[in-house]
Design a protein around this motif. Structure first.
Motif, PDB file in Angstrom:
ATOM      1  N   GLY A 143      47.613  67.779 118.519  1.00  0.00           N
ATOM      2  CA  GLY A 143      46.371  67.353 119.144  1.00  0.00           C
ATOM      3  C   GLY A 143      46.404  65.946 119.692  1.00  0.00           C
ATOM      4  O   GLY A 143      45.382  65.455 120.177  1.00  0.00           O
ATOM      5  N   ALA A 144      47.551  65.280 119.652  1.00  0.00           N
ATOM      6  CA  ALA A 144      47.655  63.897 120.108  1.00  0.00           C
ATOM      7  C   ALA A 144      48.485  63.749 121.382  1.00  0.00           C
ATOM      8  O   ALA A 144      48.795  62.638 121.785  1.00  0.00           O
ATOM      9  CB  ALA A 144      48.247  63.021 119.002  1.00  0.00           C
ATOM     10  N   GLY A 145      48.869  64.868 122.005  1.00  0.00           N
ATOM     11  CA  GLY A 145      49.617  64.800 123.257  1.00  0.00           C
ATOM     12  C   GLY A 145      51.119  64.940 123.124  1.00  0.00           C
ATOM     13  O   GLY A 145      51.827  64.987 124.130  1.00  0.00           O
TER      14      GLY A 145
ATOM     15  N   MET B 200      48.394  56.301 118.253  1.00  0.00           N
ATOM     16  CA  MET B 200      49.631  57.045 118.051  1.00  0.00           C
ATOM     17  C   MET B 200      50.435  57.037 119.350  1.00  0.00           C
ATOM     18  O   MET B 200      49.933  57.370 120.406  1.00  0.00           O
ATOM     19  CB  MET B 200      49.292  58.474 117.633  1.00  0.00           C
ATOM     20  CG  MET B 200      50.498  59.336 117.416  1.00  0.00           C
ATOM     21  SD  MET B 200      50.083  60.979 116.802  1.00  0.00           S
ATOM     22  CE  MET B 200      49.150  60.552 115.374  1.00  0.00           C
ATOM     23  N   ASP B 201      51.676  56.646 119.244  1.00  0.00           N
ATOM     24  CA  ASP B 201      52.544  56.559 120.418  1.00  0.00           C
ATOM     25  C   ASP B 201      53.143  57.927 120.717  1.00  0.00           C
ATOM     26  O   ASP B 201      53.922  58.442 119.926  1.00  0.00           O
ATOM     27  CB  ASP B 201      53.659  55.544 120.145  1.00  0.00           C
ATOM     28  CG  ASP B 201      54.672  55.455 121.260  1.00  0.00           C
ATOM     29  OD1 ASP B 201      54.340  55.846 122.395  1.00  0.00           O
ATOM     30  OD2 ASP B 201      55.785  54.987 121.003  1.00  0.00           O
ATOM     31  N   THR B 202      52.742  58.521 121.846  1.00  0.00           N
ATOM     32  CA  THR B 202      53.333  59.797 122.244  1.00  0.00           C
ATOM     33  C   THR B 202      54.187  59.636 123.494  1.00  0.00           C
ATOM     34  O   THR B 202      54.573  60.604 124.108  1.00  0.00           O
ATOM     35  CB  THR B 202      52.255  60.862 122.500  1.00  0.00           C
ATOM     36  OG1 THR B 202      51.367  60.373 123.502  1.00  0.00           O
ATOM     37  CG2 THR B 202      51.496  61.176 121.228  1.00  0.00           C
ATOM     38  N   SER B 203      54.469  58.411 123.864  1.00  0.00           N
ATOM     39  CA  SER B 203      55.312  58.193 125.033  1.00  0.00           C
ATOM     40  C   SER B 203      56.739  58.588 124.708  1.00  0.00           C
ATOM     41  O   SER B 203      57.163  58.566 123.552  1.00  0.00           O
ATOM     42  CB  SER B 203      55.266  56.724 125.463  1.00  0.00           C
ATOM     43  OG  SER B 203      55.922  55.918 124.500  1.00  0.00           O
ATOM     44  N   ALA B 204      57.481  58.931 125.739  1.00  0.00           N
ATOM     45  CA  ALA B 204      58.877  59.315 125.547  1.00  0.00           C
ATOM     46  C   ALA B 204      59.666  58.174 124.908  1.00  0.00           C
ATOM     47  O   ALA B 204      60.635  58.407 124.197  1.00  0.00           O
ATOM     48  CB  ALA B 204      59.495  59.745 126.871  1.00  0.00           C
ATOM     49  N   ALA B 205      59.225  56.925 125.136  1.00  0.00           N
ATOM     50  CA  ALA B 205      59.930  55.773 124.576  1.00  0.00           C
ATOM     51  C   ALA B 205      59.888  55.757 123.051  1.00  0.00           C
ATOM     52  O   ALA B 205      60.798  55.253 122.405  1.00  0.00           O
ATOM     53  CB  ALA B 205      59.338  54.481 125.131  1.00  0.00           C
TER      54      ALA B 205
ATOM     55  N   MET C   8      57.070  69.437 126.140  1.00  0.00           N
ATOM     56  CA  MET C   8      57.137  70.499 127.143  1.00  0.00           C
ATOM     57  C   MET C   8      57.610  69.941 128.491  1.00  0.00           C
ATOM     58  O   MET C   8      58.428  70.567 129.175  1.00  0.00           O
ATOM     59  CB  MET C   8      55.778  71.182 127.286  1.00  0.00           C
ATOM     60  CG  MET C   8      55.804  72.295 128.293  1.00  0.00           C
ATOM     61  SD  MET C   8      54.469  73.429 127.996  1.00  0.00           S
ATOM     62  CE  MET C   8      55.301  74.534 126.897  1.00  0.00           C
ATOM     63  N   THR C   9      57.120  68.783 128.869  1.00  0.00           N
ATOM     64  CA  THR C   9      57.549  68.152 130.125  1.00  0.00           C
ATOM     65  C   THR C   9      59.046  67.882 130.119  1.00  0.00           C
ATOM     66  O   THR C   9      59.738  68.139 131.104  1.00  0.00           O
ATOM     67  CB  THR C   9      56.759  66.849 130.362  1.00  0.00           C
ATOM     68  OG1 THR C   9      55.372  67.178 130.478  1.00  0.00           O
ATOM     69  CG2 THR C   9      57.221  66.130 131.615  1.00  0.00           C
ATOM     70  N   GLU C  10      59.564  67.387 128.998  1.00  0.00           N
ATOM     71  CA  GLU C  10      61.004  67.125 128.893  1.00  0.00           C
ATOM     72  C   GLU C  10      61.793  68.429 128.939  1.00  0.00           C
ATOM     73  O   GLU C  10      62.831  68.513 129.600  1.00  0.00           O
ATOM     74  CB  GLU C  10      61.309  66.349 127.615  1.00  0.00           C
ATOM     75  CG  GLU C  10      62.799  66.180 127.322  1.00  0.00           C
ATOM     76  CD  GLU C  10      63.615  65.485 128.407  1.00  0.00           C
ATOM     77  OE1 GLU C  10      64.853  65.632 128.401  1.00  0.00           O
ATOM     78  OE2 GLU C  10      63.033  64.801 129.283  1.00  0.00           O
TER      79      GLU C  10
ATOM     80  N   VAL D  66      55.425  71.598 116.537  1.00  0.00           N
ATOM     81  CA  VAL D  66      55.070  70.189 116.364  1.00  0.00           C
ATOM     82  C   VAL D  66      54.486  70.058 114.963  1.00  0.00           C
ATOM     83  O   VAL D  66      53.685  70.902 114.543  1.00  0.00           O
ATOM     84  CB  VAL D  66      54.045  69.736 117.426  1.00  0.00           C
ATOM     85  CG1 VAL D  66      53.575  68.306 117.171  1.00  0.00           C
ATOM     86  CG2 VAL D  66      54.625  69.850 118.839  1.00  0.00           C
ATOM     87  N   SER D  67      54.869  69.025 114.258  1.00  0.00           N
ATOM     88  CA  SER D  67      54.341  68.794 112.919  1.00  0.00           C
ATOM     89  C   SER D  67      52.816  68.896 112.939  1.00  0.00           C
ATOM     90  O   SER D  67      52.162  68.291 113.792  1.00  0.00           O
ATOM     91  CB  SER D  67      54.760  67.404 112.446  1.00  0.00           C
ATOM     92  OG  SER D  67      54.101  67.075 111.240  1.00  0.00           O
TER      93      SER D  67
END
Length: 179
Positions: free
Chosen positions: A101-103, A1-6, A109-111, A95-96
């Protein structure tokens, strides 16, 4: 699962997002659907978490933004940021449940913290959490928030915030320096 900001799109909510955001917030905190994630309040509160009027008020407030997070065109998360002078307030975080649980929450929160610090010049982020939510408070503590011991009463009798299933609910202020 892609949790990067991109893989995510961050934008301000609009009037057209209100129904989707109410659905997201309700699914993350209330009822059986919320049990798919770990942020559920279903064991301590029945009823609603928010309503269209409450979400629209945040969207329209000049000192707030309702940060909406999309992945592949679908709203997957949100959080409220409110500019309060030397600090910002963080709330309405959802968060849905299927993505918890996937980051993803950490990325959002960081953003939110970056925005409050870099755009508004806020030195601290404040939030309130129901004090009996030990698992959630521990999650925030791992991200640098500290408990203050400063409590405010839960709005018993105001069903816009839910119907309490216990008599000991109150909100605790958590604070994190943003410098």
């Amino acid at each position: 699962m892609d949790t990067s900001a991109a893989g995510l799109t961050f934008r301000d909510a609009t009037d057209a997002d209100v129904d989707a955001l109410v659905g997201l917030i309700e699914s993350a905190y209330r009822g059986e659907s919320s049990r798919a994630g770990w942020t559920t309040e279903a064991d301590i509160l029945d009823g609603q978490r928010t309503d269209p009027e409450g979400v629209l008020a945040v969207v329209k407030s000049p000192d707030s933004r309702l940060l909406t997070v999309e992945r592949d065109g679908a709203v997957v998360a949100c959080c409220q940021l409110e500019h309060r002078g030397d600090h910002a307030y963080f709330g309405m975080f959802a968060v849905s449940p299927a993505l918890q649980g996937a980051g993803l929450g950490k990325v959002i929160m960081t953003e939110a913290e970056r925005y409050a610090r870099d755009v508004w010049g806020a030195g601290e982020m404040h939030m309130t959490v129901i004090s009996v939510r030990d698992d959630l408070i521990a999650w925030y503590e791992r991200r640098g928030y500290r408990r203050t011991g400063r409590m405010t009463p839960f709005p018993y009798g105001d069903e816009r915030f839910g119907v309490p299933r216990r008599a000991d609910l109150q909100f605790e202020l958590l604070v994190k320096p943003l410098v």
